[in-house]
Design a protein around this motif. Structure first.
Motif, PDB file in Angstrom:
ATOM      1  N   THR A   1       4.258  -1.620   9.089  1.00 33.35           N
ATOM      2  CA  THR A   1       5.146  -0.461   8.941  1.00 33.35           C
ATOM      3  C   THR A   1       4.353   0.841   9.077  1.00 33.35           C
ATOM      4  O   THR A   1       4.780   1.786   9.725  1.00 33.35           O
ATOM      5  CB  THR A   1       5.856  -0.506   7.562  1.00 33.35           C
ATOM      6  OG1 THR A   1       6.568  -1.723   7.474  1.00 33.35           O
ATOM      7  CG2 THR A   1       6.795   0.663   7.378  1.00 33.35           C
ATOM      8  N   THR A   2       3.192   0.880   8.462  1.00 27.21           N
ATOM      9  CA  THR A   2       2.351   2.075   8.563  1.00 27.21           C
ATOM     10  C   THR A   2       1.416   1.908   9.769  1.00 27.21           C
ATOM     11  O   THR A   2       0.687   0.923   9.848  1.00 27.21           O
ATOM     12  CB  THR A   2       1.513   2.254   7.285  1.00 27.21           C
ATOM     13  OG1 THR A   2       2.400   2.208   6.165  1.00 27.21           O
ATOM     14  CG2 THR A   2       0.761   3.575   7.288  1.00 27.21           C
ATOM     15  N   THR A   3       1.480   2.878  10.695  1.00 24.45           N
ATOM     16  CA  THR A   3       0.678   2.717  11.915  1.00 24.45           C
ATOM     17  C   THR A   3      -0.443   3.740  12.026  1.00 24.45           C
ATOM     18  O   THR A   3      -1.323   3.624  12.864  1.00 24.45           O
ATOM     19  CB  THR A   3       1.575   2.830  13.167  1.00 24.45           C
ATOM     20  OG1 THR A   3       2.339   4.028  13.027  1.00 24.45           O
ATOM     21  CG2 THR A   3       2.496   1.637  13.299  1.00 24.45           C
TER      22      THR A   3
ATOM     23  N   VAL B   1       7.748   8.373   1.899  1.00 18.54           N
ATOM     24  CA  VAL B   1       6.706   7.465   2.401  1.00 18.54           C
ATOM     25  C   VAL B   1       7.398   6.215   2.954  1.00 18.54           C
ATOM     26  O   VAL B   1       8.240   5.619   2.278  1.00 18.54           O
ATOM     27  CB  VAL B   1       5.728   7.056   1.265  1.00 18.54           C
ATOM     28  CG1 VAL B   1       4.666   6.100   1.784  1.00 18.54           C
ATOM     29  CG2 VAL B   1       5.089   8.279   0.634  1.00 18.54           C
ATOM     30  N   ARG B   2       7.043   5.819   4.186  1.00 20.05           N
ATOM     31  CA  ARG B   2       7.734   4.681   4.816  1.00 20.05           C
ATOM     32  C   ARG B   2       7.259   3.351   4.234  1.00 20.05           C
ATOM     33  O   ARG B   2       6.068   3.050   4.228  1.00 20.05           O
ATOM     34  CB  ARG B   2       7.520   4.693   6.326  1.00 20.05           C
ATOM     35  CG  ARG B   2       8.458   5.669   7.035  1.00 20.05           C
ATOM     36  CD  ARG B   2       8.449   5.467   8.539  1.00 20.05           C
ATOM     37  NE  ARG B   2       8.957   4.151   8.905  1.00 20.05           N
ATOM     38  CZ  ARG B   2       8.445   3.411   9.885  1.00 20.05           C
ATOM     39  NH1 ARG B   2       7.416   3.839  10.584  1.00 20.05           N
ATOM     40  NH2 ARG B   2       8.981   2.242  10.165  1.00 20.05           N
ATOM     41  N   ILE B   3       8.240   2.582   3.765  1.00 18.77           N
ATOM     42  CA  ILE B   3       7.977   1.248   3.207  1.00 18.77           C
ATOM     43  C   ILE B   3       8.837   0.275   3.993  1.00 18.77           C
ATOM     44  O   ILE B   3       9.979   0.601   4.310  1.00 18.77           O
ATOM     45  CB  ILE B   3       8.409   1.212   1.718  1.00 18.77           C
ATOM     46  CG1 ILE B   3       7.490   2.099   0.882  1.00 18.77           C
ATOM     47  CG2 ILE B   3       8.423  -0.201   1.172  1.00 18.77           C
ATOM     48  CD1 ILE B   3       7.953   2.269  -0.548  1.00 18.77           C
TER      49      ILE B   3
ATOM     50  N   THR C   1      -4.148   8.922   0.904  1.00 18.16           N
ATOM     51  CA  THR C   1      -3.913   8.648   2.316  1.00 18.16           C
ATOM     52  C   THR C   1      -3.421   7.226   2.475  1.00 18.16           C
ATOM     53  O   THR C   1      -4.079   6.273   2.042  1.00 18.16           O
ATOM     54  CB  THR C   1      -5.207   8.883   3.128  1.00 18.16           C
ATOM     55  OG1 THR C   1      -5.572  10.255   2.993  1.00 18.16           O
ATOM     56  CG2 THR C   1      -4.991   8.571   4.607  1.00 18.16           C
ATOM     57  N   ASP C   2      -2.222   7.116   3.047  1.00 15.97           N
ATOM     58  CA  ASP C   2      -1.654   5.800   3.337  1.00 15.97           C
ATOM     59  C   ASP C   2      -2.239   5.339   4.664  1.00 15.97           C
ATOM     60  O   ASP C   2      -2.350   6.132   5.596  1.00 15.97           O
ATOM     61  CB  ASP C   2      -0.127   5.944   3.453  1.00 15.97           C
ATOM     62  CG  ASP C   2       0.573   4.602   3.490  1.00 15.97           C
ATOM     63  OD1 ASP C   2      -0.067   3.592   3.140  1.00 15.97           O
ATOM     64  OD2 ASP C   2       1.763   4.562   3.858  1.00 15.97           O
ATOM     65  N   THR C   3      -2.666   4.088   4.734  1.00 15.68           N
ATOM     66  CA  THR C   3      -3.321   3.621   5.958  1.00 15.68           C
ATOM     67  C   THR C   3      -2.664   2.328   6.458  1.00 15.68           C
ATOM     68  O   THR C   3      -1.991   1.636   5.689  1.00 15.68           O
ATOM     69  CB  THR C   3      -4.816   3.315   5.700  1.00 15.68           C
ATOM     70  OG1 THR C   3      -4.897   2.159   4.845  1.00 15.68           O
ATOM     71  CG2 THR C   3      -5.543   4.471   5.060  1.00 15.68           C
TER      72      THR C   3
ATOM     73  N   LYS D   1       0.843  -1.207   0.000  1.00 17.91           N
ATOM     74  CA  LYS D   1       0.000   0.000   0.000  1.00 17.91           C
ATOM     75  C   LYS D   1       0.876   1.254   0.000  1.00 17.91           C
ATOM     76  O   LYS D   1       0.686   2.169  -0.803  1.00 17.91           O
ATOM     77  CB  LYS D   1      -0.927   0.015   1.234  1.00 17.91           C
ATOM     78  CG  LYS D   1      -1.864  -1.179   1.317  1.00 17.91           C
ATOM     79  CD  LYS D   1      -2.793  -1.097   2.516  1.00 17.91           C
ATOM     80  CE  LYS D   1      -2.074  -1.141   3.856  1.00 17.91           C
ATOM     81  NZ  LYS D   1      -1.320  -2.405   4.082  1.00 17.91           N
ATOM     82  N   SER D   2       1.848   1.270   0.923  1.00 22.17           N
ATOM     83  CA  SER D   2       2.712   2.451   1.011  1.00 22.17           C
ATOM     84  C   SER D   2       3.555   2.596  -0.256  1.00 22.17           C
ATOM     85  O   SER D   2       3.844   3.710  -0.694  1.00 22.17           O
ATOM     86  CB  SER D   2       3.625   2.353   2.237  1.00 22.17           C
ATOM     87  OG  SER D   2       2.845   2.252   3.401  1.00 22.17           O
ATOM     88  N   SER D   3       3.927   1.455  -0.843  1.00 24.08           N
ATOM     89  CA  SER D   3       4.707   1.514  -2.090  1.00 24.08           C
ATOM     90  C   SER D   3       3.894   2.211  -3.179  1.00 24.08           C
ATOM     91  O   SER D   3       4.430   3.008  -3.964  1.00 24.08           O
ATOM     92  CB  SER D   3       5.072   0.108  -2.558  1.00 24.08           C
ATOM     93  OG  SER D   3       5.794  -0.576  -1.554  1.00 24.08           O
TER      94      SER D   3
HETATM   95 MG   LIG Z   1       2.392   0.781   4.740  1.00 21.47          MG
END
Ligand SMILES: [Mg+2]
Ligand SMILES: Nc1nc2c(ncn2[C@@H]2O[C@H](COP(=O)(O)OP(=O)(O)OP(=O)(O)O)[C@@H](O)[C@H]2O)c(=O)[nH]1
Length: 456
Positions: free
Chosen positions: A37-39, A29-31, A57-59, A16-18
């Motif tokens: 990883t995404t909190t 963006v944290r991957i 929005t990254d979730t 998702k973050s990618s």
């Molecule tokens: Mg993520």
């Protein structure tokens, strides 16, 4: 104008973050390889020309989708009231503690965002996935889905059949390899999800095309300048010091390496790749026969026979070698096949420039130079490497954080183009460079880069 806003949701660790990183061209963006990883839900804006044209929005990933769905279904709800029921779920005391990830991802959706659902095409559809899709359907928000082929995409058919029941648009999309045209396809689909988004998305697509043209011009100009500088690079030697020449040659070697790295770094940071690591398989090792003999160099440049043909056809361009004290072309043939030319003295010729003597300064203060590099393969190799890396960077997605490896590849230049490059190099090294040659070089470089712009 309404700015399209989508939440990227799905299972943990499915890219998702990618996807957020690649689509918004943001490498902050944290991957991470580990799940979770995404909190929290973080929104990233895609800007062109300082204007926000898309928000993603990254979730965090769904953790307890089946429990959430059970809660939603625990009361009789008509279809028309399902989204109200999801809002009720968010308001329910205790849910923020009990279902933190679901609350984090559903909150922006229920505040009006669309949905970009991400699944892993390598894994079969599970009951937990079914629950996620059902919850997303209950939100009633505009939604599209992408299948990220994370491994062997074994479950592709099954996913496609399932997803089309829940989502308005479904495609395969790999955030680690997606080229600019592939990203455009996704953007256009977003514009179709909601009529009020289409204007912003049209501007985004037009803006990207415009930016590509601008980038092409900038990089064409910079690459041409970089090439000219490398071709003509020299390091001063003072005659006062006996070891001066070898020291200057060493400095030249380092300078060629450093400038090449700087050039690649400059382009990558201009294109938003700030954590750029470059791996180089063949440095400018001018101290040995490398430019002549290793396979790598042959690939980048030309083999001995071809080199003879090209430098011969470049006419006085063979002067590049003659300058190194090797005489005419029959000698050149012998020199090339015998490897005579491979020594430092052969083509890393020290040059005595007609230095200006100033008044009473003693002769010993006059400078001579190590370089420029005389080998006729050199101009071709410098150009081939610069073009290869620039092309790799052109489509490089921002989710791709690994080192950029300079992959050797053969060039497809015509003989005429090879000859032209050598002639330009000769003009540069003989200080006869003219503005119209500069223009022709920039134009040629842009043509070489244009070939990859529209490629997927
Ligand atoms: Mg993520
Ligand atoms: N091979 C492969 N790896 C991928 C692909 N997409 C993402 N990854 C890797 O999968 C891992 C997880 O990617 P993320 O983008 O952090 O996934 P996420 O869904 O945001 O994960 P969470 O935030 O933990 O829910 C990273 O190591 C990525 O490099 C892909 O298409 N192919």
């Amino acid at each position: 104008m309404t700015i399209p806003h989508l939440c990227v949701v799905g299972h943990p660790n499915k890219g998702k973050s990618s996807i957020v990183s690649t689509l918004t061209e943001n490498d902050s963006v944290r991957i991470g390889a580990e799940s979770g990883t995404t909190t929290s839900a973080d929104t990233f804006e895609f800007l062109l020309d300082q204007r926000v044209l898309l928000k993603l929005t990254d979730t965090p990933g769904f953790q307890r989708a089946r429990q959430v769905l059970s809660w939603l279904q625990s009361e009789e709800v008509s279809s028309a009231n399902r989204s109200e029921r999801v809002k009720q779920f968010l308001r329910e005391p205790g849910h923020a503690q009990k279902f933190p990830d679901e609350v984090a991802l559903l909150t922006p959706i229920m505040a009006g965002a669309g949905i970009l659902y991400v699944v892993d095409g390598a894994q079969p559809v599970s009951p937990a996935d079914e629950a996620e899709m059902e919850i997303l359907r209950w939100t009633g928000q505009p939604r599209m889905a992408v299948i990220n082929p994370m491994g062997e995409p074994r479950a592709l058919d099954e996913w496609q059949r399932t997803l089309t029941q829940f989502f308005q648009w479904v495609r395969i999309f790999n955030p680690l390899t997606a080229s600019v045209p592939e990203r455009l396809t996704l953007f256009r689909a977003m514009g179709e999800l909601l009529p009020e988004w289409s204007k912003s998305i049209s501007e985004l697509c037009a803006g990207l095309a415009e930016r590509d043209q601008q980038r092409l011009q900038d990089v064409g100009f910079n690459l041409a300048n970089y090439w000219c500088e490398q071709i003509n690079r020299r390091e001063p030697v003072t005659l006062l010091d006996k070891s001066g020449l070898s020291q200057a040659e060493e400095r030249l070697r380092r300078a060629l390496d450093e400038q090449e790295k700087q050039f690649f770094k400059h382009i990558s940071s201009a294109w938003g790749h700030n954590h750029f690591v470059f791996e180089n398989d063949a440095q400018w090792d001018l101290g040995s026969d490398t430019l002549m003999n290793t396979e790598t160099w042959y690939l980048w440049g030309l083999k001995q026979r071809e080199l003879l043909l090209v430098s011969g056809a470049a006419g006085a361009a063979t002067g590049l070698i003659v300058d190194a004290g090797l005489g005419g072309s029959s000698f050149l043939l012998g020199a090339l096949s015998g490897g005579v030319i491979g020594s430092v003295g052969g083509w890393l010729a020290a040059r005595q420039l007609p230095g200006k003597r100033i008044g009473w300064l003693p002769l010993a203060q006059q400078k001579e130079f190590a370089g420029p590099v005389q080998h006729p393969n050199f101009p071709l190799v410098v150009m081939a490497r610069a073009l290869t890396v620039t092309r790799q960077l052109w489509h490089r997605p921002h989710a791709e954080r690994g080192a950029l490896t300079l992959r050797t590849s053969a060039t497809d230049w015509s003989r005429q183009e090879q000859v032209q490059l050598l002639q330009w190099a000769k003009s540069l090294q003989q200080d006869q460079w003219k503005a119209k040659q500069q223009d022709a070089l920039v134009k040629w470089v842009m043509g070489e880069l244009q070939k990859v712009v529209g490629e997927g």
